[in-house]
Design a protein around this motif. Structure first.
Motif, PDB file in Angstrom:
ATOM      1  N   ARG A 105     -93.353  11.920 -17.882  1.00 57.04           N
ATOM      2  CA  ARG A 105     -92.735  13.192 -17.535  1.00 57.04           C
ATOM      3  C   ARG A 105     -91.271  13.108 -17.105  1.00 57.04           C
ATOM      4  N   PRO A 106     -90.913  12.265 -16.145  1.00 57.49           N
ATOM      5  CA  PRO A 106     -89.500  12.270 -15.724  1.00 57.49           C
ATOM      6  C   PRO A 106     -88.565  11.932 -16.876  1.00 57.49           C
ATOM      7  N   PHE A 107     -88.930  10.914 -17.640  1.00 56.72           N
ATOM      8  CA  PHE A 107     -88.079  10.482 -18.736  1.00 56.72           C
ATOM      9  C   PHE A 107     -87.961  11.571 -19.790  1.00 56.72           C
ATOM     10  N   LEU A 108     -89.087  12.130 -20.189  1.00 53.79           N
ATOM     11  CA  LEU A 108     -89.071  13.111 -21.259  1.00 53.79           C
ATOM     12  C   LEU A 108     -88.287  14.357 -20.876  1.00 53.79           C
ATOM     13  N   THR A 109     -88.492  14.834 -19.646  1.00 46.04           N
ATOM     14  CA  THR A 109     -87.783  16.053 -19.258  1.00 46.04           C
ATOM     15  C   THR A 109     -86.281  15.810 -19.171  1.00 46.04           C
ATOM     16  N   ALA A 110     -85.887  14.645 -18.671  1.00 46.25           N
ATOM     17  CA  ALA A 110     -84.460  14.344 -18.614  1.00 46.25           C
ATOM     18  C   ALA A 110     -83.873  14.255 -20.022  1.00 46.25           C
ATOM     19  N   ALA A 111     -84.592  13.600 -20.916  1.00 41.06           N
ATOM     20  CA  ALA A 111     -84.102  13.469 -22.285  1.00 41.06           C
ATOM     21  C   ALA A 111     -84.003  14.832 -22.958  1.00 41.06           C
ATOM     22  N   LEU A 112     -84.989  15.676 -22.706  1.00 45.43           N
ATOM     23  CA  LEU A 112     -84.970  17.006 -23.319  1.00 45.43           C
ATOM     24  C   LEU A 112     -83.817  17.845 -22.781  1.00 45.43           C
ATOM     25  N   ASP A 113     -83.528  17.689 -21.480  1.00 49.15           N
ATOM     26  CA  ASP A 113     -82.389  18.409 -20.911  1.00 49.15           C
ATOM     27  C   ASP A 113     -81.105  18.032 -21.625  1.00 49.15           C
ATOM     28  N   HIS A 114     -80.921  16.747 -21.804  1.00 47.14           N
ATOM     29  CA  HIS A 114     -79.701  16.281 -22.449  1.00 47.14           C
ATOM     30  C   HIS A 114     -79.658  16.747 -23.898  1.00 47.14           C
ATOM     31  N   LEU A 115     -80.809  16.664 -24.545  1.00 51.17           N
ATOM     32  CA  LEU A 115     -80.900  17.109 -25.935  1.00 51.17           C
ATOM     33  C   LEU A 115     -80.545  18.587 -26.044  1.00 51.17           C
ATOM     34  N   HIS A 116     -81.038  19.353 -25.103  1.00 42.89           N
ATOM     35  CA  HIS A 116     -80.785  20.788 -25.071  1.00 42.89           C
ATOM     36  C   HIS A 116     -79.293  21.066 -24.966  1.00 42.89           C
ATOM     37  N   LEU A 117     -78.646  20.313 -24.085  1.00 44.44           N
ATOM     38  CA  LEU A 117     -77.205  20.452 -23.906  1.00 44.44           C
ATOM     39  C   LEU A 117     -76.466  20.203 -25.214  1.00 44.44           C
TER      40      LEU A 117
END
Lengths: 206, 227, 183
Positions: free
Chosen positions: C157-169
């Motif tokens: 969870r922590p890794f995926l959500t952080a990666a998705l945030d960056h991807l979203h940006l």
């Protein structure tokens, strides 16, 4: 007037450098200890801001009086003002966050080594935060509820601990006094020694 | 500290550290650990990186900023490297005091290298805030803007798998070598992954129930040992 | 969440014990348990079972899936499927860890069982990473992953959500700047 302004500025290099230094100092320390409050640095940045602001005031007045060509200079100085402001606010904010985290992770008492890094206003802030937190925790249950405890689910009522330093006398909730000398081992209620473990006075063995 | 609360004659908007008339451009929050971009130290440092700029107007009485000339004013046409935050205040939408060029690491040639194999490039050297700065450069209306945007996205997508896999590996010299080539955002991501794995391993070994000294105390102990 | 917190939630799951003491019914917040009689099997929450076992007041009856035969078959099933198979317990990792660490003598071939559970976990982790990689590289906004357990989700969870945030940006910028967009 122009000449005195120019002489002053040659000495000042690029705007925002000092403010950035403050930010860099904090960024470097993220994995280490909180550096002492940089009183001097802050003062220098505020000075720079004051000078920029005053210069802008003059030029805005001159523009309304009809002088032309000053707008871009005003915009540039304004950008620098805002940049400095942002750096200063981030500096203060970041430190505040770390001091607050200290309360949650370690305890309500500031050891001298940590205290030295804080300025007077930060110490006052910590005290007020402590008080707010204590008031809140007292209010959420008839007997109060220590939210800073049990950051992990507890596995047992009693824990075996070793004392890492000469702490002295420790009074338990039921009134009994335990003598915490360096290298002694004790079997104590978890909830009461958790803060001491987090502060590094005791070591949790089992 | 009270002098900070003195308000200036115009109240600027604080939403993104940019003068209020440009605040209609909302910068998304700094990702992967950024706690809101205004106070984020990484974001401040990222916007400090320099970008080549050319002045399109004369700017009076600030000639001292131009190290190459000794004039009282910055002449129109003067070229300087400005920190991104300043270039943004002076250039971009509705402001045309300066015009910016893409720094070397974001130009076509470098983008081609990244497209060929994003994994071999040392993005820390190109940065250290490669993605954050790249995104900030997109603010400027530049011919290569959409290409750059696509390049940033593709670069991340191509490097992602290796970051995920390596963060699950035990600490080793190979791992350290790998992380030195990650930019700051990627590093944060990597450490998040590592922390999850470490927490899991600790739990499996049955050491999770042990109460530990707080981070602050542990750091202080470590420092004492090193002294 | 920390793994210890996930374990805390898992400890609510019930398990069978064989007490060696006598005690009347216990009225706990989560329900009534007991009465306890020597050699009479009874169901209790896992946390209580472990506590009693640690004080040597009972033996634990391993759940019907915590044995070599079942797990060997489960492992082949998991290896054969590209999706996540349904696990016998939504807390299989926590239950097996607690039982094996505190009552290994109550589990036949405990070492083999431990290895099998780890193997299944590793197989599922590999699938999870593959799924995450696919989600990121195809820039999917959601993925449906049935049969994932909380402990497995919590790991990523922590890794995926952080990666998705960056991807979203990055994604937002890539789509908002088409070359035809005027200022």
């Amino acid at each position: 007037m122009t000449r005195t302004v120019k002489t002053f500025w040659i000495w000042c290099a690029m705007f925002g450098e000092k403010a950035l230094e403050l930010v860099r100092e904090l960024k470097r320390s993220q994995d280490g200890n909180l550096p002492p409050y940089n009183d001097d640095g802050i003062r220098q940045v505020v000075e720079e801001m004051r000078t920029l602001f005053e210069q802008n005031q003059l030029e805005v007045r001159a523009t309304t009086d009809g002088e032309r060509g000053l707008l871009s200079g005003i915009q540039l100085r304004h950008a620098c003002l805002e940049r400095n402001q942002r750096c200063l606010l981030a500096y203060v904010h970041h430190r505040m966050t770390r001091i607050r985290d200290y309360r949650w992770q370690t305890g309500s008492v500031l050891p001298p080594s940590f205290r030295l890094s804080l300025c007077e206003q930060e110490i006052q802030w910590f005290t007020r935060y402590n008080r707010s937190l204590a008031t809140y925790m007292r209010s959420i249950a008839p007997t109060g509820l220590d939210l800073t405890q049990h950051l992990q689910p507890p596995k047992s009522l009693l824990v075996e601990v070793r004392c890492l330093e000469d702490y002295g006398e420790f009074e338990m909730e039921d009134g009994t006094v335990v003598l915490l000398h360096k290298n002694t081992q004790h079997y104590l209620p978890r909830s009461q020694c958790e803060p001491l473990i987090r502060q590094g006075v005791l070591e949790h063995i089992h | 500290m009270s002098s900070l609360t003195q308000s200036s004659s115009s109240t600027p908007s604080y939403s993104s550290g940019v003068p209020s008339s440009a605040a209609h451009y909302r910068q998304p929050p700094a990702a992967a650990g950024g706690a809101g971009d205004f106070f984020d130290l990484g974001d401040i440092l990222a916007s400090q990186q320099r970008v080549p700029a050319q002045f399109e107007q004369t700017v009076y009485r600030l000639g001292f900023l131009d190290a190459q000339s000794s004039g009282e004013h910055i002449q129109s046409g003067a070229k300087m490297e400005l920190p991104l935050w300043l270039a943004r205040a002076l250039g971009g939408r509705r402001r045309n005091i300066v015009r910016i060029d893409l720094p070397k690491q974001y130009r076509q040639q470098q983008r081609d290298i990244l497209r060929a194999d994003a994994n071999v490039v040392d993005l820390f050297k190109q940065g250290p805030y490669f993605y954050l700065m790249g995104v900030k450069l997109l603010f400027f209306d530049h011919m290569e803007r959409s290409d750059l945007a696509k390049s940033l996205l593709e670069t991340f997508l191509n490097r992602f798998r290796r970051i995920m896999d390596t963060s699950h590996h035990a600490f080793s010299s190979d791992v350290t070598m790998f992380t030195t080539r990650l930019d700051e955002t990627e590093r944060v991501l990597f450490h998040i992954g590592q922390r999850s794995v470490a927490a899991m391993e600790k739990w499996e070994r049955g050491r999770s129930h042990r109460i530990e000294a707080s981070d602050v105390v542990q750091k202080r102990r470590k420092r004492k040992r090193e002294d | 969440m920390e793994p210890a917190e996930v374990e805390f939630l898992a400890e609510k799951e019930q398990i069978t014990i064989v007490p060696n003491f006598s005690e009347n019914k216990l009225y706990l917040i989560s329900g009534e348990f007991g009465p306890f009689n020597p050699s009479m099997q009874t169901r209790v929450p896992l946390w209580l079972a472990i506590n009693l076992r640690q004080r040597q007041k009972c033996h634990i009856v391993p759940p019907d899936w915590l044995n070599v035969d079942y797990l060997t078959e489960k492992k082949s099933e998991e290896a054969a499927e590209s999706f996540f198979t349904a696990m016998p317990s939504p807390n299989y990792m926590e239950v097996s860890s607690l039982v094996l660490n505190n009552a290994a003598e109550d589990v036949p071939k405990a070492d083999e069982v431990r290895t099998l559970v780890k193997d299944i976990w590793d197989l599922r982790q590999a699938k999870l990473k593959k799924g995450v990689d696919q989600m990121i590289s195809q820039q999917e906004t959601f993925a449906k992953l049935d049969n994932l357990t909380l402990m497995e989700m919590n790991c990523i969870r922590p890794f995926l959500t952080a990666a998705l945030d960056h991807l979203h940006l990055l994604h937002n910028h890539a789509t908002s700047y088409t070359s035809s967009q005027a200022d």
